[in-house]
Write a protein that holds these residues in place. Sequence first.
Motif, PDB file in Angstrom:
ATOM      1  N   GLU A   1      97.744  80.735 -65.367  1.00  0.00           N
ATOM      2  CA  GLU A   1      96.331  81.036 -65.141  1.00  0.00           C
ATOM      3  C   GLU A   1      95.799  81.707 -66.400  1.00  0.00           C
ATOM      4  OE1 GLU A   1      93.739  83.045 -61.617  1.00  0.00           O
ATOM      5  OE2 GLU A   1      95.554  84.089 -62.245  1.00  0.00           O
ATOM      6  N   ILE A   2      94.750  81.147 -66.976  1.00  0.00           N
ATOM      7  CA  ILE A   2      94.199  81.665 -68.228  1.00  0.00           C
ATOM      8  C   ILE A   2      93.641  83.078 -68.065  1.00  0.00           C
ATOM      9  CG2 ILE A   2      92.350  81.343 -69.934  1.00  0.00           C
ATOM     10  CD1 ILE A   2      92.755  78.331 -69.610  1.00  0.00           C
ATOM     11  N   GLN A   3      92.960  83.361 -66.954  1.00  0.00           N
ATOM     12  CA  GLN A   3      92.294  84.655 -66.776  1.00  0.00           C
ATOM     13  C   GLN A   3      93.264  85.826 -66.748  1.00  0.00           C
ATOM     14  OE1 GLN A   3      89.717  84.513 -63.363  1.00  0.00           O
ATOM     15  NE2 GLN A   3      88.454  82.885 -64.214  1.00  0.00           N
ATOM     16  N   THR A   4      94.450  85.623 -66.153  1.00  0.00           N
ATOM     17  CA  THR A   4      95.382  86.737 -66.001  1.00  0.00           C
ATOM     18  C   THR A   4      96.653  86.582 -66.833  1.00  0.00           C
ATOM     19  OG1 THR A   4      96.519  85.711 -64.132  1.00  0.00           O
ATOM     20  CG2 THR A   4      94.618  87.128 -63.631  1.00  0.00           C
ATOM     21  N   GLY A   5      96.925  85.374 -67.315  1.00  0.00           N
ATOM     22  CA  GLY A   5      98.160  85.123 -68.042  1.00  0.00           C
ATOM     23  C   GLY A   5      99.367  85.008 -67.141  1.00  0.00           C
ATOM     24  N   SER A   6      99.135  84.917 -65.836  1.00  0.00           N
ATOM     25  CA  SER A   6     100.233  84.839 -64.878  1.00  0.00           C
ATOM     26  C   SER A   6     100.749  83.415 -64.737  1.00  0.00           C
ATOM     27  CB  SER A   6      99.762  85.303 -63.495  1.00  0.00           C
ATOM     28  OG  SER A   6      99.292  86.608 -63.559  1.00  0.00           O
ATOM     29  N   LYS A   7     102.071  83.316 -64.591  1.00  0.00           N
ATOM     30  CA  LYS A   7     102.674  82.021 -64.288  1.00  0.00           C
ATOM     31  C   LYS A   7     102.468  81.768 -62.798  1.00  0.00           C
ATOM     32  CE  LYS A   7     107.032  79.581 -64.009  1.00  0.00           C
ATOM     33  NZ  LYS A   7     108.474  79.655 -64.188  1.00  0.00           N
ATOM     34  N   ILE A   8     101.863  80.645 -62.478  1.00  0.00           N
ATOM     35  CA  ILE A   8     101.550  80.335 -61.082  1.00  0.00           C
ATOM     36  C   ILE A   8     102.673  79.552 -60.423  1.00  0.00           C
ATOM     37  CG2 ILE A   8      99.953  79.052 -59.616  1.00  0.00           C
ATOM     38  CD1 ILE A   8      97.816  79.682 -61.717  1.00  0.00           C
ATOM     39  N   GLY A   9     103.274  78.655 -61.137  1.00  0.00           N
ATOM     40  CA  GLY A   9     104.328  77.810 -60.583  1.00  0.00           C
ATOM     41  C   GLY A   9     104.801  76.823 -61.625  1.00  0.00           C
ATOM     42  N   GLU A  10     105.501  75.778 -61.164  1.00  0.00           N
ATOM     43  CA  GLU A  10     106.016  74.754 -62.060  1.00  0.00           C
ATOM     44  C   GLU A  10     105.639  73.380 -61.540  1.00  0.00           C
ATOM     45  OE1 GLU A  10     110.215  75.240 -62.465  1.00  0.00           O
ATOM     46  OE2 GLU A  10     110.000  77.000 -63.755  1.00  0.00           O
ATOM     47  N   VAL A  11     105.347  72.474 -62.447  1.00  0.00           N
ATOM     48  CA  VAL A  11     105.004  71.107 -62.080  1.00  0.00           C
ATOM     49  C   VAL A  11     106.237  70.445 -61.477  1.00  0.00           C
ATOM     50  CG1 VAL A  11     104.268  68.845 -62.934  1.00  0.00           C
ATOM     51  CG2 VAL A  11     103.284  70.930 -63.918  1.00  0.00           C
ATOM     52  N   CYS A  12     106.075  69.831 -60.297  1.00  0.00           N
ATOM     53  CA  CYS A  12     107.207  69.170 -59.653  1.00  0.00           C
ATOM     54  C   CYS A  12     106.973  67.675 -59.450  1.00  0.00           C
ATOM     55  CB  CYS A  12     107.550  69.834 -58.326  1.00  0.00           C
ATOM     56  SG  CYS A  12     106.268  69.703 -57.064  1.00  0.00           S
ATOM     57  N   ASP A  13     105.704  67.231 -59.518  1.00  0.00           N
ATOM     58  CA  ASP A  13     105.417  65.821 -59.280  1.00  0.00           C
ATOM     59  C   ASP A  13     103.985  65.512 -59.672  1.00  0.00           C
ATOM     60  OD1 ASP A  13     105.839  63.191 -58.440  1.00  0.00           O
ATOM     61  OD2 ASP A  13     106.696  63.792 -56.530  1.00  0.00           O
ATOM     62  N   LEU A  14     103.628  64.229 -59.633  1.00  0.00           N
ATOM     63  CA  LEU A  14     102.257  63.781 -59.852  1.00  0.00           C
ATOM     64  C   LEU A  14     101.741  63.192 -58.554  1.00  0.00           C
ATOM     65  CD1 LEU A  14     102.616  61.818 -63.230  1.00  0.00           C
ATOM     66  CD2 LEU A  14     101.830  64.159 -62.918  1.00  0.00           C
TER      67      LEU A  14
ATOM     68  N   MET B   1      97.698  74.831 -68.553  1.00  0.00           N
ATOM     69  CA  MET B   1      96.785  75.962 -68.390  1.00  0.00           C
ATOM     70  C   MET B   1      95.657  75.600 -67.424  1.00  0.00           C
ATOM     71  SD  MET B   1      98.465  77.783 -70.468  1.00  0.00           S
ATOM     72  CE  MET B   1      97.541  79.279 -70.711  1.00  0.00           C
ATOM     73  N   ILE B   2      95.388  76.511 -66.467  1.00  0.00           N
ATOM     74  CA  ILE B   2      94.249  76.342 -65.568  1.00  0.00           C
ATOM     75  C   ILE B   2      93.421  77.625 -65.610  1.00  0.00           C
ATOM     76  CG2 ILE B   2      95.489  74.722 -64.093  1.00  0.00           C
ATOM     77  CD1 ILE B   2      95.678  76.952 -61.984  1.00  0.00           C
ATOM     78  N   GLU B   3      92.129  77.515 -65.294  1.00  0.00           N
ATOM     79  CA  GLU B   3      91.229  78.676 -65.348  1.00  0.00           C
ATOM     80  C   GLU B   3      91.543  79.703 -64.276  1.00  0.00           C
ATOM     81  OE1 GLU B   3      88.875  79.740 -67.424  1.00  0.00           O
ATOM     82  OE2 GLU B   3      89.226  78.032 -68.748  1.00  0.00           O
ATOM     83  N   ASP B   4      91.741  79.236 -63.032  1.00  0.00           N
ATOM     84  CA  ASP B   4      91.822  80.166 -61.916  1.00  0.00           C
ATOM     85  C   ASP B   4      92.751  79.616 -60.833  1.00  0.00           C
ATOM     86  OD1 ASP B   4      91.324  82.193 -60.128  1.00  0.00           O
ATOM     87  OD2 ASP B   4      89.260  81.617 -59.716  1.00  0.00           O
ATOM     88  N   GLU B   5      93.589  80.479 -60.300  1.00  0.00           N
ATOM     89  CA  GLU B   5      94.542  80.106 -59.257  1.00  0.00           C
ATOM     90  C   GLU B   5      93.843  79.616 -57.982  1.00  0.00           C
ATOM     91  OE1 GLU B   5      98.430  82.033 -57.011  1.00  0.00           O
ATOM     92  OE2 GLU B   5      97.289  83.230 -58.430  1.00  0.00           O
ATOM     93  N   SER B   6      92.595  80.015 -57.774  1.00  0.00           N
ATOM     94  CA  SER B   6      91.869  79.602 -56.563  1.00  0.00           C
ATOM     95  C   SER B   6      91.585  78.097 -56.550  1.00  0.00           C
ATOM     96  CB  SER B   6      90.553  80.376 -56.442  1.00  0.00           C
ATOM     97  OG  SER B   6      89.681  80.018 -57.489  1.00  0.00           O
ATOM     98  N   LEU B   7      91.794  77.409 -57.666  1.00  0.00           N
ATOM     99  CA  LEU B   7      91.580  75.967 -57.742  1.00  0.00           C
ATOM    100  C   LEU B   7      92.728  75.176 -57.107  1.00  0.00           C
ATOM    101  CD1 LEU B   7      90.284  75.825 -61.424  1.00  0.00           C
ATOM    102  CD2 LEU B   7      88.918  75.646 -59.338  1.00  0.00           C
ATOM    103  N   LEU B   8      93.828  75.856 -56.794  1.00  0.00           N
ATOM    104  CA  LEU B   8      94.965  75.199 -56.152  1.00  0.00           C
ATOM    105  C   LEU B   8      94.657  74.914 -54.692  1.00  0.00           C
ATOM    106  CD1 LEU B   8      97.949  77.368 -57.439  1.00  0.00           C
ATOM    107  CD2 LEU B   8      97.142  75.207 -58.354  1.00  0.00           C
ATOM    108  N   GLU B   9      95.156  73.785 -54.188  1.00  0.00           N
ATOM    109  CA  GLU B   9      95.032  73.449 -52.769  1.00  0.00           C
ATOM    110  C   GLU B   9      96.419  73.210 -52.210  1.00  0.00           C
ATOM    111  OE1 GLU B   9      92.384  70.241 -51.840  1.00  0.00           O
ATOM    112  OE2 GLU B   9      90.893  70.939 -53.284  1.00  0.00           O
ATOM    113  N   LEU B  10      96.699  73.813 -51.052  1.00  0.00           N
ATOM    114  CA  LEU B  10      97.985  73.626 -50.388  1.00  0.00           C
ATOM    115  C   LEU B  10      98.111  72.171 -49.961  1.00  0.00           C
ATOM    116  CD1 LEU B  10     100.528  75.088 -49.382  1.00  0.00           C
ATOM    117  CD2 LEU B  10      99.336  75.492 -47.240  1.00  0.00           C
TER     118      LEU B  10
END
Length: 157
Positions: A14-27, A66-75
Amino acid sequence: MRTFSLLKGMPVFEIQTGSKIGEVCDLSLTDNGVVKGLLLKKGVVLKKTYIIYLEHVSSFGQDGVMIEDESLLELVNETTDSETIEVGYSLIGKTLMTKQGEQLGLLEDVYFLEEVGRIVGYKCSDGFFSDILEGKRVVKTDEPPAIGKDAIIVNVK
Protein backbone atom coordinates in the motif's frame (compact mmCIF):
# COMPACT_ATOMS: atom_id res chain seq x y z
CA MET A 1 4.94 -7.38 -20.70
CA ARG A 2 5.13 -9.85 -17.85
CA THR A 3 4.56 -13.55 -17.26
CA PHE A 4 2.35 -14.94 -14.53
CA SER A 5 5.21 -17.06 -13.17
CA LEU A 6 7.27 -13.89 -12.50
CA LEU A 7 4.31 -12.21 -10.80
CA LYS A 8 3.33 -15.15 -8.59
CA GLY A 9 4.50 -14.67 -5.00
CA MET A 10 5.30 -10.98 -5.54
CA PRO A 11 4.41 -8.78 -2.53
CA VAL A 12 1.66 -6.16 -2.81
CA PHE A 13 2.29 -2.88 -0.98
CA GLU A 14 0.00 0.00 0.00
CA ILE A 15 1.57 3.28 -1.12
CA GLN A 16 -0.03 5.43 1.62
CA THR A 17 1.35 3.42 4.54
CA GLY A 18 4.17 1.36 3.03
CA SER A 19 2.57 -1.77 4.47
CA LYS A 20 2.80 -5.14 2.78
CA ILE A 21 -0.79 -6.23 2.19
CA GLY A 22 -0.25 -9.72 0.81
CA GLU A 23 1.24 -11.70 -2.05
CA VAL A 24 0.01 -12.33 -5.57
CA CYS A 25 -1.24 -15.92 -5.86
CA ASP A 26 -3.15 -15.96 -9.16
CA LEU A 27 -4.73 -13.96 -11.98
CA SER A 28 -8.46 -13.53 -12.44
CA LEU A 29 -9.63 -13.63 -16.06
CA THR A 30 -12.80 -12.58 -17.86
CA ASP A 31 -14.72 -15.09 -19.97
CA ASN A 32 -12.86 -13.90 -23.07
CA GLY A 33 -9.40 -14.37 -21.56
CA VAL A 34 -8.53 -10.83 -20.47
CA VAL A 35 -6.79 -10.35 -17.10
CA LYS A 36 -9.23 -8.41 -14.94
CA GLY A 37 -7.30 -8.49 -11.68
CA LEU A 38 -4.72 -9.99 -9.37
CA LEU A 39 -5.71 -12.48 -6.70
CA LEU A 40 -3.72 -12.14 -3.52
CA LYS A 41 -3.48 -13.99 -0.24
CA LYS A 42 -3.71 -11.88 2.87
CA GLY A 43 -3.44 -12.91 6.49
CA VAL A 44 -1.06 -14.76 8.78
CA VAL A 45 -2.70 -18.02 9.83
CA LEU A 46 -6.07 -18.06 8.07
CA LYS A 47 -5.18 -16.56 4.71
CA LYS A 48 -8.08 -15.19 2.70
CA THR A 49 -8.07 -14.48 -1.01
CA TYR A 50 -8.74 -10.96 -2.28
CA ILE A 51 -8.90 -9.43 -5.73
CA ILE A 52 -7.41 -6.12 -6.78
CA TYR A 53 -8.66 -5.04 -10.21
CA LEU A 54 -5.98 -3.97 -12.69
CA GLU A 55 -7.34 -0.42 -12.88
CA HIS A 56 -6.57 -0.05 -9.14
CA VAL A 57 -2.92 -1.15 -9.46
CA SER A 58 -0.67 1.91 -9.36
CA SER A 59 2.42 0.15 -10.71
CA PHE A 60 4.07 -3.19 -11.35
CA GLY A 61 7.64 -3.03 -10.16
CA GLN A 62 10.44 -5.52 -10.42
CA ASP A 63 10.13 -6.35 -6.72
CA GLY A 64 6.53 -5.50 -5.83
CA VAL A 65 3.06 -4.45 -6.91
CA MET A 66 1.92 -1.05 -5.63
CA ILE A 67 -1.67 -0.01 -4.88
CA GLU A 68 -2.96 3.30 -3.46
CA ASP A 69 -5.20 1.99 -0.71
CA GLU A 70 -6.00 -1.36 0.91
CA SER A 71 -9.73 -0.51 0.79
CA LEU A 72 -9.63 -1.24 -2.97
CA LEU A 73 -9.33 -4.97 -2.22
CA GLU A 74 -12.45 -7.14 -2.51
CA LEU A 75 -12.85 -10.47 -0.73
CA VAL A 76 -13.19 -13.31 -3.25
CA ASN A 77 -16.19 -15.54 -2.76
CA GLU A 78 -15.29 -19.26 -2.83
CA THR A 79 -18.11 -19.91 -5.32
CA THR A 80 -17.00 -17.19 -7.73
CA ASP A 81 -17.28 -18.58 -11.24
CA SER A 82 -14.25 -16.98 -12.86
CA GLU A 83 -11.30 -18.38 -14.75
CA THR A 84 -7.90 -18.28 -13.11
CA ILE A 85 -4.44 -19.32 -14.14
CA GLU A 86 -3.73 -21.84 -11.36
CA VAL A 87 -6.54 -22.37 -8.85
CA GLY A 88 -10.27 -23.01 -9.15
CA TYR A 89 -11.12 -23.16 -12.84
CA SER A 90 -7.44 -23.44 -13.68
CA LEU A 91 -6.02 -22.92 -17.15
CA ILE A 92 -2.58 -24.38 -16.37
CA GLY A 93 -2.34 -27.83 -17.89
CA LYS A 94 -5.20 -27.34 -20.38
CA THR A 95 -4.65 -28.21 -24.02
CA LEU A 96 -3.81 -25.24 -26.23
CA MET A 97 -5.25 -25.57 -29.77
CA THR A 98 -5.23 -23.33 -32.82
CA LYS A 99 -8.40 -22.36 -34.66
CA GLN A 100 -7.10 -24.58 -37.45
CA GLY A 101 -7.17 -27.66 -35.18
CA GLU A 102 -3.44 -28.00 -34.39
CA GLN A 103 -2.58 -29.01 -30.84
CA LEU A 104 0.17 -26.75 -29.51
CA GLY A 105 0.75 -28.42 -26.15
CA LEU A 106 -0.29 -27.94 -22.53
CA LEU A 107 -0.45 -24.41 -21.13
CA GLU A 108 2.31 -23.59 -18.64
CA ASP A 109 2.35 -19.80 -18.43
CA VAL A 110 0.89 -16.65 -19.99
CA TYR A 111 2.46 -13.38 -21.14
CA PHE A 112 0.28 -10.32 -20.58
CA LEU A 113 0.42 -6.54 -20.82
CA GLU A 114 0.03 -5.28 -17.24
CA GLU A 115 -1.51 -1.93 -18.16
CA VAL A 116 -4.43 -3.34 -20.14
CA GLY A 117 -4.57 -6.96 -18.98
CA ARG A 118 -4.41 -8.40 -22.49
CA ILE A 119 -2.81 -11.81 -22.85
CA VAL A 120 -0.39 -11.67 -25.78
CA GLY A 121 1.35 -15.03 -25.55
CA TYR A 122 1.27 -18.52 -24.08
CA LYS A 123 4.10 -20.80 -23.02
CA CYS A 124 3.27 -24.43 -23.65
CA SER A 125 4.87 -27.79 -23.06
CA ASP A 126 4.84 -30.90 -25.25
CA GLY A 127 6.09 -33.10 -22.40
CA PHE A 128 9.29 -33.53 -20.45
CA PHE A 129 11.44 -35.16 -23.15
CA SER A 130 10.19 -32.91 -25.93
CA ASP A 131 10.89 -29.84 -23.77
CA ILE A 132 14.47 -31.02 -23.20
CA LEU A 133 15.11 -31.77 -26.87
CA GLU A 134 13.22 -28.90 -28.52
CA GLY A 135 12.53 -26.44 -25.71
CA LYS A 136 9.19 -25.00 -24.68
CA ARG A 137 7.09 -23.26 -27.27
CA VAL A 138 5.89 -19.66 -26.94
CA VAL A 139 2.80 -18.86 -28.98
CA LYS A 140 1.93 -15.21 -29.72
CA THR A 141 -1.64 -14.07 -30.35
CA ASP A 142 -3.53 -10.90 -31.22
CA GLU A 143 -7.03 -11.95 -30.20
CA PRO A 144 -8.48 -13.17 -26.91
CA PRO A 145 -8.72 -16.96 -26.60
CA ALA A 146 -11.84 -19.08 -26.47
CA ILE A 147 -11.64 -20.79 -23.09
CA GLY A 148 -13.51 -24.07 -22.93
CA LYS A 149 -13.85 -26.89 -20.46
CA ASP A 150 -11.43 -29.10 -22.40
CA ALA A 151 -9.19 -26.71 -24.36
CA ILE A 152 -8.10 -23.14 -24.98
CA ILE A 153 -8.49 -22.11 -28.62
CA VAL A 154 -6.15 -19.37 -29.87
CA ASN A 155 -5.60 -17.58 -33.15
CA VAL A 156 -1.87 -17.90 -33.84
CA LYS A 157 0.06 -15.07 -35.56
